[in-house]
Design a protein around this motif. Structure first.
Motif, PDB file in Angstrom:
ATOM      1  N   LYS A 128     -14.459 -10.018   0.545  1.00 28.76           N
ATOM      2  CA  LYS A 128     -13.272 -10.817   0.814  1.00 28.76           C
ATOM      3  C   LYS A 128     -13.577 -12.296   0.664  1.00 28.76           C
ATOM      4  CE  LYS A 128     -11.186  -7.699   4.106  1.00 28.76           C
ATOM      5  NZ  LYS A 128     -10.995  -7.447   5.523  1.00 28.76           N
ATOM      6  N   LEU A 139     -21.787  -1.569  -1.945  1.00 30.53           N
ATOM      7  CA  LEU A 139     -20.732  -0.803  -2.607  1.00 30.53           C
ATOM      8  C   LEU A 139     -21.193  -0.302  -3.976  1.00 30.53           C
ATOM      9  CD1 LEU A 139     -17.665  -2.998  -1.629  1.00 30.53           C
ATOM     10  CD2 LEU A 139     -18.184  -0.697  -0.791  1.00 30.53           C
ATOM     11  N   PHE A 175     -12.184   1.961  -2.454  1.00 26.12           N
ATOM     12  CA  PHE A 175     -13.258   1.477  -1.584  1.00 26.12           C
ATOM     13  C   PHE A 175     -12.726   1.534  -0.164  1.00 26.12           C
ATOM     14  CE2 PHE A 175     -14.027  -0.225  -5.721  1.00 26.12           C
ATOM     15  CZ  PHE A 175     -15.411  -0.177  -5.857  1.00 26.12           C
ATOM     16  N   ASN A 192     -17.655  -2.895   4.866  1.00 25.63           N
ATOM     17  CA  ASN A 192     -16.614  -3.913   4.757  1.00 25.63           C
ATOM     18  C   ASN A 192     -16.176  -3.964   3.298  1.00 25.63           C
ATOM     19  OD1 ASN A 192     -14.942  -6.039   5.463  1.00 25.63           O
ATOM     20  ND2 ASN A 192     -16.518  -6.906   6.804  1.00 25.63           N
ATOM     21  N   LEU A 193     -15.244  -4.860   3.003  1.00 25.47           N
ATOM     22  CA  LEU A 193     -14.821  -5.067   1.623  1.00 25.47           C
ATOM     23  C   LEU A 193     -15.151  -6.501   1.238  1.00 25.47           C
ATOM     24  CD1 LEU A 193     -11.329  -3.313   1.850  1.00 25.47           C
ATOM     25  CD2 LEU A 193     -13.385  -2.408   0.760  1.00 25.47           C
ATOM     26  N   GLU A 231      -3.550   2.417  -1.315  1.00 21.83           N
ATOM     27  CA  GLU A 231      -4.215   1.834  -0.146  1.00 21.83           C
ATOM     28  C   GLU A 231      -3.437   2.136   1.129  1.00 21.83           C
ATOM     29  OE1 GLU A 231      -5.748  -1.949  -2.754  1.00 21.83           O
ATOM     30  OE2 GLU A 231      -4.507  -2.336  -1.013  1.00 21.83           O
ATOM     31  N   LEU A 261     -14.335  -5.703  -7.197  1.00 20.89           N
ATOM     32  CA  LEU A 261     -14.315  -4.251  -7.030  1.00 20.89           C
ATOM     33  C   LEU A 261     -14.123  -3.548  -8.373  1.00 20.89           C
ATOM     34  CD1 LEU A 261     -12.277  -3.847  -3.721  1.00 20.89           C
ATOM     35  CD2 LEU A 261     -14.727  -3.557  -4.064  1.00 20.89           C
ATOM     36  N   ARG A 320     -10.447  -8.134  -5.560  1.00 26.66           N
ATOM     37  CA  ARG A 320     -10.323  -6.903  -6.339  1.00 26.66           C
ATOM     38  C   ARG A 320     -11.040  -6.986  -7.678  1.00 26.66           C
ATOM     39  NH1 ARG A 320      -6.170  -6.641  -3.058  1.00 26.66           N
ATOM     40  NH2 ARG A 320      -5.732  -4.630  -2.109  1.00 26.66           N
ATOM     41  N   ALA A 326      -9.316  -0.568  -0.350  1.00 30.36           N
ATOM     42  CA  ALA A 326      -8.898  -1.321  -1.530  1.00 30.36           C
ATOM     43  C   ALA A 326      -9.042  -0.415  -2.735  1.00 30.36           C
ATOM     44  CB  ALA A 326      -9.750  -2.569  -1.710  1.00 30.36           C
ATOM     45  N   ILE A 382      -8.914  -9.652  -0.316  1.00 30.56           N
ATOM     46  CA  ILE A 382      -9.883  -8.753  -0.925  1.00 30.56           C
ATOM     47  C   ILE A 382     -10.063  -9.161  -2.380  1.00 30.56           C
ATOM     48  CG2 ILE A 382     -10.304  -6.360  -1.608  1.00 30.56           C
ATOM     49  CD1 ILE A 382      -8.500  -5.592   0.851  1.00 30.56           C
TER      50      ILE A 382
END
Ligand code: 6R9
Length: 661
Positions: A621, A657, A576, A618-619, A546, A632, A629, A560, A627
C-alpha cells in the motif's frame, strides 16, 4: 450475512431520518432535485449565483464560463479574489473570528488549538517571510511537511501572496521530490527537520537534501525548515533557513494579493495509469467555490461542528477538506499528526470522543484495517468509546465494500449517522458523486447521485450513453468550476488523458468504470478502467471479486484482485488475500484457497473464481492507504518489480507475496 446481502447487488436502503432531513441545509430529495433542475436549465446562471453567494470577490466577474478554447475551460475569468482571504480575512468581525479553527493533536497526544484570528496572524507572518525571501506571485513553492498547523499555514501563505504551491506527501522519496521540484520549476521548498509518526522520528530534511542533490533543480533558491523536533539537521549555508530565522521580525499583517480567478492556486502531482506523475493544475476561483460549497452540501457544516478529515495535506483530500474547505466554511477542524494504529488501533475512536468530533471523514482502507484490529482485540473496538457526538460519517478514495460500510454505519455511527461515500478525484477538485446527508437514501457500496451541477454519466467507448444496469465509463458531460485546468507544462497530455478525441473531445473521462442501478439510477464505481478484467469474454470488476472475498467475514480481512495474461481465458484472476488469522502455508493454504474459490463462485459465479490465490500478512500500500495494484499485477505475472516503490508503506511485503506461489 447471507450471500444476497453481501454481494454488490445491494438491497439495503437507509433513508435519512426525518429529523436529519428537517435540520439539513439541502433538505430532502425534492430540494436536491430542484437544484439539479436549476443547473440543467441554466448551467451558467446556477454557477454564477453560487459563486456570487459563496466567494468574496475583490473584483466581481462578469463572464461565468468561457468555452471558446475547450477543453481549456475558464470560469469567472475576469473576476479577482484571494483564496486565503476567503478562508481567513472573511471571518474577521464575525463570530468565527474567535472560534477555534484547528485542534491539532500531535503524534504523542499533545493538543494545541488555534483560533481563526491566530491563524490569520500566522499566515500573514509566514507570507511576509516568503516575500522577504523574494518569493512572489506566480512562483512555485514545494511544501514537504508533516501533518500539522504549519503545513496549512504554508499553503495558505502561498495562496496569500499568489504563489502556486505544490505539496508533496511526506512519504514520497527523494527521487519523487527531485522530479517534482524540476517539473514545477520551484523556487523554494518548505519542509521540516523531522516528522513524528507512530512514536518514531522520521527524517524529512535529509530527503530534501538528497532530492536536491540529484541535480537539475536549477530554479531552487531557498529551503525553509520547520524544526518539528529538537534534533538538529544539516543546513546548507545561504540556501537553508529555519522558520524561526525567517519569521524573526516579520509582522503578522500581510495584505492578500488579488489574483485572477484562473490563477493556479496549486499543482498537485498524481499518478497516471502509466508514466510520470501528472501535475494537476487547479484554479483559484472555481476551486475555492467548490471547496466551500461541498463542505456545506456534503457535510452540511454548521457553526458548532467539529470536522475531522483524516487525509494528509499531501493528497487532494487534504487540500480541499483540510487546508481550504473547512476554513472557507468557518468550521472547527481536527488535524492529526500521527497514524490510526498508534499507540493502539482505537486511536481514531479515542480522538473522536476526546474532541467531540461531529463529522468524520476517512478512507475505506483505514476502516477495513480497524475492523480487523477490533475483531482481534476487543479493547480497540469502537464500542469502548463514546462516539455520540458524531452526526455524519464519510469515506473517500476507493470503493467501499458493503461489509465495511455496514460495520462503519453500525459500530462507528451507531446506525444514526448517514455515511457519505464521496466519489471524486485529484482532477475534480472536490466531491462529484455523493449522497447528501439530509436527502439521499443510502445504499451501502454506492456513491449514489451526482451533486447538483455535476453532469455525470456513463458511456461506452464511443461516448454514447449506456442504459442503467449496463456498465461503462464514467464521464462528466459539462465543465464544472473546480475541474482540473491542465497538466502543468503538458497541455497535450491533459487533452489526451481527460478529453479523448475518440469520444468527441468534450467529455471529461474519469478513468473509472461505473454502473447505475436500474431502480434508482444510483452510481456504483467499479474501479479504474484499467482494473477491469476480461475473463473468457466476461467483464469482471476486480472490486466485485474483492468484495466477494471480503464478504467472507469470518476469514478474510482484506483482498486485492488483479488480472494476469492467460493463454486460455485472455486474463486470469489473481487474488491476494490477507486473512484474519495467521498467514497459512502448505496444505492449509491450499485448502483455504480452495474454499475461497468456491466461496467466490457462490457469491458471483464460477467465472469469477480466482485462478491464483496468494496469502500475505498485508498488501502493498501507499502511505495514503491505496493498494498498489500495479505491483500486484507484476507479482501475479511473476515479473521482477522494476517500478518505483518509493511510495510503498511496507516494501517487505512484495517479497513475501512473490514467494507464496
Ligand atoms: C479523492 C481521491 C481518485 C480515484 C478515483 C477512483 C477512486 C475515489 C472513490 C473512489 C469509489 C469512491 N475513488 N473515491 N472509488 N468510490 N468514493 O481519492 O482522489 O487520489 O485522485 O483518486 O480514487 O478510482 O478515480 P485520487
Amino acid at each position: 450475512m447471507s450471500n444476497i446481502e453481501s454481494v454488490l447487488v445491494e438491497n439495503r436502503v437507509f433513508p435519512p431520518s426525518e429529523a436529519t432531513v428537517k435540520a439539513a441545509r439541502i433538505s430532502g430529495m425534492p430540494a436536491y432535485e430542484a437544484m439539479c433542475h436549476e443547473a440543467e436549465r441554466d448551467l451558467e446562471g446556477f454557477w454564477a449565483r453560487l459563486a456570487k453567494d459563496n466567494v468574496v470577490w475583490t473584483k466581481p466577474f462578469t463572464t461565468t464560463l468561457n468555452e471558446s478554447n475547450a477543453p481549456f475551460y475558464k470560469w469567472f475569468e475576469d473576476g479577482e479574489l484571494n483564496a486565503s482571504a476567503n478562508c481567513l480575512d472573511k471571518h474577521v468581525g464575525t463570530p468565527v473570528e474567535n472560534k477555534t479553527a484547528i485542534i491539532f493533536e500531535a503524534d504523542d497526544g499533545a493538543v494545541t488549538r488555534v483560533t481563526y484570528k491566530e491563524m490569520l496572524a500566522r499566515v500573514g507572518q509566514f507570507a511576509n517571510a516568503l516575500k522577504a525571501q523574494g518569493i512572489k506571485k506566480g512562483d512555485r513553492v514545494i511544501i514537504y511537511m508533516p501533518m500539522g498547523v504549519e503545513g496549512v499555514v504554508a499553503m495558505q501563505a502561498c495562496a496569500r501572496i499568489g504563489a502556486t504551491h505544490s505539496v508533496v506527501f511526506g512519504g514520497f522519496s527523494a527521487k519523487a521530490l527531485n522530479e517534482r521540484i524540476i517539473d514545477a520549476g520551484a523556487v523554494a521548498v518548505v519542509t521540516a527537520n523531522y516528522q513524528m509518526r507512530g512514536g518514531k522520528e522520521l527524517p524529512l530534511k535529509s530527503i530534501v537534501d538528497e532530492g536536491i542533490g540529484m541535480g537539475g533543480c536549477d530554479t531552487l533558491k531557498t529551503v525553509l525548515v520547520y524544526m518539528r523536533t529538537a534534533t538538529a539537521c544539516n543546513m546548507v549555508a545561504g540556501r537553508d533557513k529555519t522558520f524561526a530565522e525567517v519569521l524573526e521580525g516579520q509582522g503578522s499583517d500581510c495584505p492578500p494579493v488579488a489574483v485572477n480567478a484562473e490563477h493556479p492556486l496549486f499543482v498537485l502531482y498524481t499518478s497516471g495509469s502509466t508514466g510520470k506523475p501528472k501535475g494537476v493544475q487547479h484554479s483559484t476561483g472555481g476551486y475555492l467555490l467548490w471547496a466551500k460549497l461541498t463542505m456545506d452540501w456534503t457535510f452540511d457544516i454548521r457553526p458548532d461542528d467539529v470536522f475531522w478529515c483524516t487525509a494528509d495535506i499531501g493528497w487532494i483530500t487534504g487540500h480541499t477538506y483540510v487546508a481550504y474547505g473547512p476554513l472557507a466554511a468557518g468550521a472547527t477542524q481536527v488535524i492529526f499528526e500521527g497514524i490510526p494504529t498508534f499507540p493502539h488501533a482505537g486511536r481514531f475512536w479515542q480522538m473522536i470522543e476526546k474532541h467531540k468530533a461531529t463529522v468524520f471523514y476517512t478512507a475505506p482502507t483505514a476502516i477495513r484495517s480497524l475492523i480487523k484490529a477490533a475483531e482481534t482485540d476487543e479493547k480497540v473496538h469502537p464500542k469502548n468509546w463514546d462516539l455520540s457526538s458524531l452526526r455524519i460519517l464519510g469515506t473517500v478514495g476507493e470503493p467501499i465494500n458493503p461489509e465495511a460500510w455496514m460495520w462503519y454505519y453500525r459500530n462507528v455511527g451507531g446506525e444514526r449517522c448517514p455515511v457519505v461515500d464521496t466519489f471524486w478525484q485529484t482532477e475534480t477538485g472536490g466531491h462529484m458523486i455523493t449522497p447528501l446527508p439530509g436527502a439521499t437514501p443510502l445504499v451501502p457500496g454506492s456513491c449514489t447521485l451526482p451533486l447538483p451541477g455535476i453532469m455525470a454519466a456513463i458511456v461506452d467507448e464511443t461516448g454514447k450513453d449506456v442504459p442503467n444496469g449496463a456498465g461503462g465509463m464514467l464521464v462528466v458531460k459539462r465543465p464544472w468550476p473546480s475541474m482540473i485546468r491542465t497538466i502543468w507544462g503538458d497541455p497535450e497530455r491533459f487533452k489526451k488523458s481527460y478529453f479523448p478525441e475518440e469520444m468527441g473531445g468534450k467529455l471529461y473521462l474519469a478513468g473509472d468504470g461505473a454502473v447505475r442501478d436500474a431502480k434508482r439510477g444510483y452510481f456504483r464505481i467499479t474501479g479504474r478502467i484499467d482494473d477491469v478484467l476480461n475473463v473468457s469474454g466476461h467483464r469482471l470488476g476486480t472490486m466485485e471479486i474483492e468484495s466477494a472475498l471480503v464478504a467472507k467475514t469470518d476469514l478474510v480481512a482484506e483482498a486485492a484482485v488483479v488480472g494476469r495474461p492467460d493463454d486460455l481465458t485472455g486474463e486470469a484472476i489473481c487474488a491476494f488475500v490477507v486473512l484474519k488469522r495467521a498467514r497459512p502455508s502448505g496444505e492449509e493454504a491450499k485448502q483455504i484457497a480452495a474454499d475461497l474459490r468456491n466461496w467466490v463462485a457462490k457469491e458471483i459465479g464460477p467465472i469469477a473464481k480466482p485462478k491464483d490465490i496468494r496469502f500475505g500478512d498485508n498488501l502493498p500500500k501507499t502511505r495514503s492507504g491505496k493498494i498498489m495494484r500495479r505491483l500486484l499485477r507484476s507479482i501475479a505475472k511473476g515479473e521482477a518489480i522494476t517500478q518505483d516503490v518509493s511510495t510503498l508503506e511496507n516494501p517487505a511485503i512484495l517479497e513475501q507475496l512473490a514467494q507464496t506461489n
